[in-house]
Enzyme design. Structure first.
Site, PDB file in Angstrom:
ATOM      1  N   HIS A 199       1.165  -5.068  18.340  1.00 44.29           N
ATOM      2  CA  HIS A 199       0.267  -6.066  17.510  1.00 44.29           C
ATOM      3  C   HIS A 199       1.049  -7.370  17.278  1.00 44.29           C
ATOM      4  CE1 HIS A 199      -3.858  -4.805  17.870  1.00 44.29           C
ATOM      5  NE2 HIS A 199      -3.160  -3.695  18.236  1.00 44.29           N
TER       6      HIS A 199
ATOM      7  N   HIS B  24      15.570 -36.438  25.847  1.00 43.73           N
ATOM      8  CA  HIS B  24      15.078 -35.363  26.663  1.00 43.73           C
ATOM      9  C   HIS B  24      14.594 -35.863  28.005  1.00 43.73           C
ATOM     10  CE1 HIS B  24      14.204 -32.081  23.660  1.00 43.73           C
ATOM     11  NE2 HIS B  24      14.935 -33.008  23.039  1.00 43.73           N
TER      12      HIS B  24
HETATM   13  C1  HCA Z   1      -5.986   0.579  17.712  1.00 44.34           C
HETATM   14  C2  HCA Z   1      -5.602   1.520  18.671  1.00 44.34           C
HETATM   15  C3  HCA Z   1      -4.505   0.819  19.523  1.00 44.34           C
HETATM   16  C4  HCA Z   1      -3.983   1.957  20.420  1.00 44.34           C
HETATM   17  C5  HCA Z   1      -2.623   1.677  21.132  1.00 44.34           C
HETATM   18  C6  HCA Z   1      -2.540   2.474  22.255  1.00 44.34           C
HETATM   19  C7  HCA Z   1      -3.346   0.424  18.616  1.00 44.34           C
HETATM   20  O1  HCA Z   1      -7.206  -0.094  18.229  1.00 44.34           O
HETATM   21  O2  HCA Z   1      -6.098   0.711  16.584  1.00 44.34           O
HETATM   22  O3  HCA Z   1      -3.363   3.195  22.657  1.00 44.34           O
HETATM   23  O4  HCA Z   1      -1.256   2.461  22.777  1.00 44.34           O
HETATM   24  O5  HCA Z   1      -2.939  -0.563  18.446  1.00 44.34           O
HETATM   25  O6  HCA Z   1      -2.692   1.326  17.800  1.00 44.34           O
HETATM   26  O7  HCA Z   1      -4.950  -0.346  20.005  1.00 44.34           O
HETATM   27 CU    CU Z   2      -3.977  -2.099  19.417  1.00 44.66          CU
END
Ligand code: HCA
Ligand code: CU
Length: 376
Positions: A197, A292
């Site tokens: 993320h 540039h």
């Molecule tokens: C979520 C689950 C997931 C799963 C990632 C994975 C996460 O939505 O909370 O299966 O590797 O970010 O942990 O997307």
């Molecule tokens: Cu996820």
């Protein structure tokens, strides 16, 4: 595994469905899946068939398409889910279980040994149905390394194709990702997937670092859409890998399709492509300052590590502003069929800078000034 042998698991149709604005119809999912396949991602991950009756049907529909990419679905590590998932005819099933102390205490309440026992039953069942199986540990970076390694080692022995590291909350740093992959490589022989993320903007760097450490598969989504501000964006990740080895990436993926993908998904989820989006952002190949632009005319490589032409795009050189330089103006003059000597160019440049000090100039104004200069 050498870094160029990575594979992309695109999760626009799973993680991306968890983006606030996303609601894909079946036809839209099919269009996205086909375009991802044309682009060349190796895997397409779909929402759990247990999520809703339509999600089940959509898994079946997409699994039945004649795609080169393997189709995966994503379920909880639970026999109820696994039984449904194998009925959808997907190529593989990604299963997920939380190992962090947060999830063990506040979610499923299971011990590490119980997690391993549950996983064993589910993994055996999926393998017996001839499908690829991946076991991922949700919130991996807030699990203790001992617990993580114990679970991954056990599932590797059970015959999973991949273990998944999930940075569910976007807390990991590139160095942690690298170190975890190096350590994990000593414990498992299967492939290693990463799902990261982007809460603190590290998702692409984490994906790249973890590959350097020995991971093999990276989860992406188009424009990075997903829960909160999403995950590793497909375009940004591909740009990062291209910067390492342009020829290998040109061969692996149909790069001009990236723009179509970003435009398609942006319109489906009713957002604009961010102005600074990797590769496809409106200004990704705009050059402005005189220093540039001078170098760019001589050799675009001097200020570009991505060749826009490889992505079916073109660069824009901004000339009509106060940061401009005589090389840029000379170049524009030549495009208009005008030829100025060095002294004249200096005068014209000074004039343009003075005019631009009063406010932005349009390209038309600049062109008129150049033409009128000849007449005058
Ligand atoms: C979520 C689950 C997931 C799963 C990632 C994975 C996460 O939505 O909370 O299966 O590797 O970010 O942990 O997307
Ligand atoms: Cu996820």
């Amino acid at each position: 595994m050498p870094i160029e042998r990575f594979a992309i698991i695109d999760s626009t149709l799973r993680e991306g469905e968890q983006f606030s604005n996303a609601h894909f119809t079946t036809a839209e999912k099919v269009t996205v899946a086909k375009l991802l396949d044309e682009f060349g991602v190796e895997y397409i991950e779909l929402t759990s068939p247990v999520a809703s009756p339509q999600s089940f049907e959509d898994c079946r529909t997409i699994a039945a398409l004649p795609l080169k990419a393997k189709v995966l679905t994503h379920v909880r590590c639970h026999m109820d889910d696994a039984r449904v998932a194998v009925q959808t005819c997907v190529d593989g099933i990604d299963i997920l279980f939380g190992t962090s102390s947060f999830l063990r205490e506040f979610s499923h309440g299971k011990s590490v040994d119980e997690i391993i026992a549950d996983a064993g039953e589910v993994i055996t069942f999926i393998r017996d149905h001839g499908k690829e199986v991946r076991f991922s540990s949700e919130d991996s970076f807030r699990s203790t390394e001992g617990d993580l390694l114990k679970v991954y080692t056990a599932v590797d022995k059970m015959g999973v194709n991949r273990v998944g590291i999930a940075d569910t909350v976007g807390i990991a740093t590139p160095r942690q990702c690298y170190a975890l992959a190096v350590e994990l490589r000593h414990h498992v022989s299967c492939d290693i997937e990463f799902h990261g993320h982007n809460d603190t903007g590290c998702a692409i760097a984490n994906s790249h670092s973890i590959l350097e450490g020995g991971a093999t598969h990276i989860d992406t989504s188009v424009l990075g859409i997903g829960e909160r501000n999403g995950i590793t964006p497909l375009g940004g990740f591909v740009a990062r890998m291209y910067a390492d080895d342009p020829a290998a990436i040109r061969k692996k993926y149909d790069l001009p399709k990236l723009r179509e993908l970003d435009e398609l998904v942006a319109s489906l989820v009713k957002i604009d492509i961010p102005y600074n989006e990797f590769v496809t952002g409106k200004y990704a190949f705009h050059h402005k300052a005189g220093m540039h632009t001078k170098a760019i005319y001589l050799n675009p490589n001097s200020y570009e590590i991505l060749d826009p032409a490889d992505f079916g795009l073109a660069r824009t050189i901004n000339v009509a502003h106060r940061l401009t330089g005589k090389h840029a103006i000379n170049h524009r003059a030549k495009e208009l069929g005008l030829d100025f000597g060095e002294d004249e160019l200096k005068l014209i440049t000074r004039k343009i800078k003075t005019l631009a000090d009063a406010g932005p100039l349009s390209m038309d104004q600049l062109d008129s000034l150049l033409r009128d200069w000849v007449v005058a």
